[in-house]
Design an enzyme around this catalytic site. Sequence first.
Site, short mmCIF file in Angstrom:
data_model
loop_
_atom_site.label_atom_id
_atom_site.label_comp_id
_atom_site.label_asym_id
_atom_site.label_seq_id
_atom_site.Cartn_x
_atom_site.Cartn_y
_atom_site.Cartn_z
N CYS A 1 0.86 -1.18 0.00
CA CYS A 1 0.00 0.00 0.00
C CYS A 1 0.90 1.23 0.00
O CYS A 1 2.07 1.15 0.35
CB CYS A 1 -0.89 0.05 1.24
SG CYS A 1 -1.94 -1.37 1.49
N GLU B 1 -9.04 7.24 3.08
CA GLU B 1 -8.39 7.27 1.77
C GLU B 1 -9.35 6.94 0.63
O GLU B 1 -10.24 6.10 0.77
CB GLU B 1 -7.25 6.24 1.73
CG GLU B 1 -6.17 6.49 2.76
CD GLU B 1 -5.08 5.44 2.75
OE1 GLU B 1 -3.96 5.76 3.17
OE2 GLU B 1 -5.36 4.28 2.33
#
Length: 200
Positions: free
Chosen positions: A74, A122
Site C-alpha cells: 500500500c 483514503e
Amino acid sequence: MTASAVAPGEELVVLLDAEGRPLGTAAKAGVHHADTPLHLAFSAYLFSADGELLVTRRALDKATFPGVWTNSVCGHPAPGEPPADAVVRRARRELGLAVTPPRLVLPRFAYRAEMDGVVEHEMCPVYAAWLAPGARPRLDPTEVHEAVWVPWQEFAGEVLGRQREVSVWCAEQVAALAALGPDPQDWPAADPGDLPPAAR
C-alpha cells in the site's frame, strides 16, 4: 498543511475533496491522526507466476495499523505521480520486487478505518500485478515485518469466511475482488476514467 509548510524532501500526500479532486498536499508524517483528512492512496495485490498472492504484515512500529496483516503493498502517490507508477515504486522499495505494469481493477475503492485512535481515510484505487518466476522479496523492515505466499483462492476464502484476520481495507477489497472472478489473471482492467480526478 500545504506544500509550502513542509520541509524540503519530506514525503507528501495529496489531499482530496469528497469528489476526489485535489485540495493540496500535506506531509505524510503528520497527516494520520484522530481526524485524518481524506487523501489519495493505492493498494496492490502482487502475484507469483504460479498464482500465489504475496501477503504482508506491516512493520510493528508503523504509525498506522502496526503489525496488521494486509495485501502486498500500500502507499501514497506523490503529487502528480500516477498511482500505477507509485505501485511500481513502492513494490521496489518495500519488497525489493519488480512487477509487471499494474492492472487497475478497483478504481473507486475508498474507506475509513481506525486503530488505537489513528484513522486512515483514503480514496484508494486497487491494482493487480505479477512477478517474474522465482522472484523473492527483500523486505524493508521499516515498512514490512514479514511476508508469506498464499494461493489466492485460499486467501480470499479465509478472509471472506473471517478465518484470516487482515486490515479493514484488505477485507473490503478482497470482497470486491472476489466478485470479479476466481482467477486474478482474468480480472478485467478497469477504466482509468473512473479513478478519482486527482489520480487521472
